[in-house]
Write an enzyme that holds these catalytic residues in place. Sequence first.
Site, mmCIF file in Angstrom:
data_model
loop_
_atom_site.group_PDB
_atom_site.id
_atom_site.type_symbol
_atom_site.label_atom_id
_atom_site.label_comp_id
_atom_site.label_asym_id
_atom_site.label_seq_id
_atom_site.Cartn_x
_atom_site.Cartn_y
_atom_site.Cartn_z
ATOM 1 N N PHE A 1 0.852 -1.185 0.000
ATOM 2 C CA PHE A 1 0.000 0.000 0.000
ATOM 3 C C PHE A 1 0.897 1.247 0.000
ATOM 4 O O PHE A 1 1.878 1.299 0.733
ATOM 5 C CB PHE A 1 -0.812 -0.073 1.293
ATOM 6 C CG PHE A 1 -2.003 0.806 1.361
ATOM 7 C CD1 PHE A 1 -3.198 0.436 0.773
ATOM 8 C CD2 PHE A 1 -1.952 1.999 2.068
ATOM 9 C CE1 PHE A 1 -4.314 1.242 0.877
ATOM 10 C CE2 PHE A 1 -3.071 2.811 2.179
ATOM 11 C CZ PHE A 1 -4.260 2.430 1.583
ATOM 12 N N ASP B 1 2.610 -5.125 8.593
ATOM 13 C CA ASP B 1 1.395 -4.328 8.526
ATOM 14 C C ASP B 1 0.227 -5.311 8.426
ATOM 15 O O ASP B 1 0.107 -6.037 7.443
ATOM 16 C CB ASP B 1 1.453 -3.415 7.293
ATOM 17 C CG ASP B 1 0.220 -2.546 7.178
ATOM 18 O OD1 ASP B 1 -0.867 -3.012 7.570
ATOM 19 O OD2 ASP B 1 0.334 -1.411 6.685
ATOM 20 N N TYR C 1 -10.578 -0.204 11.099
ATOM 21 C CA TYR C 1 -11.865 0.059 10.437
ATOM 22 C C TYR C 1 -12.178 -0.966 9.357
ATOM 23 O O TYR C 1 -13.235 -0.932 8.766
ATOM 24 C CB TYR C 1 -11.901 1.475 9.837
ATOM 25 C CG TYR C 1 -10.656 1.881 9.061
ATOM 26 C CD1 TYR C 1 -10.453 1.442 7.756
ATOM 27 C CD2 TYR C 1 -9.678 2.682 9.643
ATOM 28 C CE1 TYR C 1 -9.319 1.792 7.056
ATOM 29 C CE2 TYR C 1 -8.530 3.039 8.952
ATOM 30 C CZ TYR C 1 -8.357 2.595 7.655
ATOM 31 O OH TYR C 1 -7.217 2.936 6.969
ATOM 32 N N LYS C 2 -11.244 -1.890 9.084
ATOM 33 C CA LYS C 2 -11.500 -2.923 8.066
ATOM 34 C C LYS C 2 -12.187 -4.110 8.760
ATOM 35 O O LYS C 2 -13.324 -3.985 9.178
ATOM 36 C CB LYS C 2 -10.194 -3.276 7.369
ATOM 37 C CG LYS C 2 -9.669 -2.079 6.540
ATOM 38 C CD LYS C 2 -8.292 -2.253 5.946
ATOM 39 C CE LYS C 2 -7.899 -0.997 5.177
ATOM 40 N NZ LYS C 2 -6.465 -0.934 4.866
ATOM 41 N N ARG D 1 -12.242 -6.586 -6.015
ATOM 42 C CA ARG D 1 -11.979 -7.274 -4.757
ATOM 43 C C ARG D 1 -13.314 -7.606 -4.096
ATOM 44 O O ARG D 1 -14.184 -6.751 -3.999
ATOM 45 C CB ARG D 1 -11.213 -6.310 -3.845
ATOM 46 C CG ARG D 1 -9.978 -6.850 -3.256
ATOM 47 C CD ARG D 1 -9.154 -5.810 -2.555
ATOM 48 N NE ARG D 1 -9.849 -4.677 -1.964
ATOM 49 C CZ ARG D 1 -9.288 -3.857 -1.090
ATOM 50 N NH1 ARG D 1 -8.059 -4.066 -0.672
ATOM 51 N NH2 ARG D 1 -9.948 -2.829 -0.606
HETATM 52 C C1 LIG Z 1 -5.760 0.340 4.843
HETATM 53 C C2 LIG Z 1 -4.273 0.346 4.847
HETATM 54 C C3 LIG Z 1 -3.552 1.458 5.316
HETATM 55 C C4 LIG Z 1 -4.268 2.695 5.771
HETATM 56 O O1 LIG Z 1 -3.471 3.504 6.572
HETATM 57 P P1 LIG Z 1 -4.159 4.683 7.400
HETATM 58 O O2 LIG Z 1 -3.025 5.349 8.067
HETATM 59 O O3 LIG Z 1 -5.156 4.066 8.300
HETATM 60 O O4 LIG Z 1 -4.856 5.580 6.421
HETATM 61 C C5 LIG Z 1 -2.168 1.375 5.331
HETATM 62 N N1 LIG Z 1 -1.518 0.277 4.903
HETATM 63 C C6 LIG Z 1 -2.190 -0.806 4.435
HETATM 64 C C7 LIG Z 1 -1.434 -2.014 3.989
HETATM 65 C C8 LIG Z 1 -3.579 -0.798 4.377
HETATM 66 O O5 LIG Z 1 -4.242 -1.855 3.911
#
Ligand SMILES: *Cc1c(COP(=O)(O)O)cnc(C)c1O
Length: 421
Positions: A127, A206, A231-232, A381
């Site tokens: 990400f 992560d 939040y996921k 997805r």
């Molecule tokens: C959803 C997600 C994020 C989101 O980061 P935020 O700081 O909460 O905006 C970061 N890394 C990964 C791999 C994600 O899936």
Amino acid sequence: MEEWLKVAHSKDSNDSLAKFRSQFYIGSGSYYMDGNSLGLMSKAAEESLLSVMEDWKRHGIDGWTEGERPWFYMSERIGEMMADLIGAEHHEVLATNSTTMNIHQTVRTLYKPTEERHKILVDELNFPSDIYAVQAILDDSGYPNGMVEVPSENGHTLSTDTIINMMDESIALVILPSVLYRSGQILEMERITEHARKNGIIVGFDLCHSIGAIPHDLKEWGVDFAVWCTYKHLNGGPGSVAGLYVNEKHHPHKVSLRGWFGNNKETQFDMSHKFDPALDISQYQVGTPHIFSMAPLLGSLEIFEEAGIASVREKSLELTDFMIAMIEDVFEEGEIEIVTPKDHDARGGHILIGHPDAAGINAALKSKGVIPDFRAPSYVRIAPVALYNSFEDVYNTIKILKEIMDGRLYKKFENKRGVIA
Ligand SMILES: *Cc1c(COP(=O)(O)O)cnc(C)c1O
């Protein structure tokens, strides 16, 4: 098609988690398949948020220490509730900040570069936010070229052997996702960690796409740190406060981003200008916690305590197995590409499918009540979530997908992504 509905009904009637569905707000006539982007609201999360608001109403400033859920200790309390989900001890887990902020905090704190060993290993599929944070840290540390990206051979998955081969004596720290956010591949965390420990490399994961979907044993494996959003799969609500784990062996290191909430709670209100760090994970907090963005987790995590992550994982695999089997049965070979690994050990909680008209297909699905998400350039997805999706939801999702493909209904939509996709 009809026989798949019978299979779905029989699986639903044997589903030990079926009772949790009624605890969530599920839009009628819609099939929510996006719980890996934003989990649905539960009644428990709603109630805990309302009760924390009530404490504000009733106690004003004293809500920090009074009421049923004193705000001063809420970050630690939620940390404790998440500890079992990742296999760590209570004093190693905290709810604080956002995932990206927690990467800045942990990597800045634990990365100790030397001339010989200053590189950070990441992967080319991660990400973007994780990568931005790592690059900023390297820029600030005087090693702007220190980022090494593990390549993917097929654009979707990573090979553990490649990762391990790249973990040489030039690498100071490695941060990788536990489950890749697009393909849903689970990385072999235990093997990667074992190799990192043997070679004196700090290792972090992560867990954004794995927490609440699969079990973890971070402490036993010897993982140094981990970050995740809530939040996921954890259903904490939009922008809910993120999670953080740091192995207790690192607690004596003073954190890089310091603030008064990282101070020892006993002396925090002495208001001394000398930082007296908390001796556990609390040190990783910075400023005043975002109480209303944490409060839904108090309720939401109780559902996980009741259901148990092992049962969640078991049903999740059954749901995705069912989805894959149905796709393979009702479509011509190659019509829909299934990108996600089929091996249970390598599959997280969602499925990625590919088609050149994916953006149009995604829009057509949404117009018919199925809520997946599109990932550029040509993927959709789909996440059936164990706590609130049924096998019948999966059946309906694939049935609608079949109608869209057979009728080429996606042609009516622009094959282009929206602002948020
Ligand atoms: C959803 C997600 C994020 C989101 O980061 P935020 O700081 O909460 O905006 C970061 N890394 C990964 C791999 C994600 O899936």
